[in-house]
Design a protein around this motif. Sequence first.
Motif, PDB file in Angstrom:
ATOM      1  N   ASP A 194       7.368  -5.983   6.320  1.00  0.00           N
ATOM      2  CA  ASP A 194       6.850  -4.820   7.041  1.00  0.00           C
ATOM      3  C   ASP A 194       7.073  -3.545   6.229  1.00  0.00           C
ATOM      4  N   PHE A 195       8.247  -3.420   5.624  1.00  0.00           N
ATOM      5  CA  PHE A 195       8.500  -2.255   4.776  1.00  0.00           C
ATOM      6  C   PHE A 195       7.625  -2.293   3.525  1.00  0.00           C
ATOM      7  N   GLY A 196       7.314  -3.499   3.059  1.00  0.00           N
ATOM      8  CA  GLY A 196       6.381  -3.611   1.942  1.00  0.00           C
ATOM      9  C   GLY A 196       5.026  -3.040   2.298  1.00  0.00           C
ATOM     10  N   PHE A 197       4.568  -3.331   3.501  1.00  0.00           N
ATOM     11  CA  PHE A 197       3.276  -2.802   3.934  1.00  0.00           C
ATOM     12  C   PHE A 197       3.340  -1.299   4.190  1.00  0.00           C
ATOM     13  N   ARG A 198       4.482  -0.798   4.586  1.00  0.00           N
ATOM     14  CA  ARG A 198       4.610   0.645   4.741  1.00  0.00           C
ATOM     15  C   ARG A 198       4.452   1.343   3.395  1.00  0.00           C
ATOM     16  N   TYR A 199       4.987   0.722   2.362  1.00  0.00           N
ATOM     17  CA  TYR A 199       4.816   1.301   1.024  1.00  0.00           C
ATOM     18  C   TYR A 199       3.348   1.225   0.596  1.00  0.00           C
ATOM     19  N   ILE A 200       2.725   0.077   0.837  1.00  0.00           N
ATOM     20  CA  ILE A 200       1.308  -0.080   0.502  1.00  0.00           C
ATOM     21  C   ILE A 200       0.467   0.966   1.229  1.00  0.00           C
TER      22      ILE A 200
END
Length: 299
Positions: free
Chosen positions: A96-102
């Motif tokens: 989820d944090f990966g997608f926030r960065y994306i």
Amino acid sequence: MENRSPTLDMSPLPFLHLANVLKQLPRTGWLRTIEHPESVAAHMYRMALMALCAPSGLDKEKCVLLALAHDMAESVVGDITPHDNVSKEDKFKLEDFGFRYIKSLLDPFDPTLGEKLRTAWLEYEEGMTREAQYMYDVDKLECMIQAFEYEQMTLGEKNLEEFQGLAPKIRLPETRQWLKLLGQERQAYLLNRLNRIRVVFVIGGPFAGKKTHCTLLSNQFGVRHLSMTDIFYNMSIDQTYPHAEFLRDCLEHNMTVPTDLAIKVLEKTIAESTDEKGWVLLRGFPENVRQLVEFEEKS
């Protein structure tokens, strides 16, 4: 009014550069047995192709989006496998944090795109829609297809039986049918490797007398000899063969028959032509080393 050129951060380039991580990132699960395995991006690509093969009634465009999004966070957090002892909850949080960065990379360019990708990932994770359920099956089935292909590439030397354990996780009728066909294909391949037909490739220039030599050897040792040109022609006039028209076009326009199709045609003919000694003399194949390697892998 002055036109201002967009900055790098206002373009999709930072996001596209991040996507390169997926092109380079190996699928971790293969590393225990395969030296140079496929990348995460390669897995996602074939899943997207399988999404285009979704059964009637499913939104194929959504399926493609799910295929592209389902592992996208791995560009930030890496490929987390069950062997990493990361809980499902922690894995979800990391991704989820990966997608926030994306999303933060994409927001200056298109404020809706990052959220669209994250929403697609959530839909896949929750598995509540028919499209998500189909793509969940596809994810497992693609892995099993790849395992079979690695068995072929390593000439059956690698033990990839563990990946057959994914079969019970494939649940939809359509994907279960694909699974059944894949199982039949794999079993036929493994059986064929146990009872391999010996093929002698007769090669040489146009004046090497290949046909004459094959006839002499065939008469002397009592084995069949086959011509690839004759095989292609016979299959091209077989109205029951699904690729007959394509083969006719190849012959008419003097185009090279794709290696994959040539091998399938050859295997079919050999299976129907082999004598009790299990020997075949073959002329006209292979045309290059790559064809020989693929024949060795798949036969």
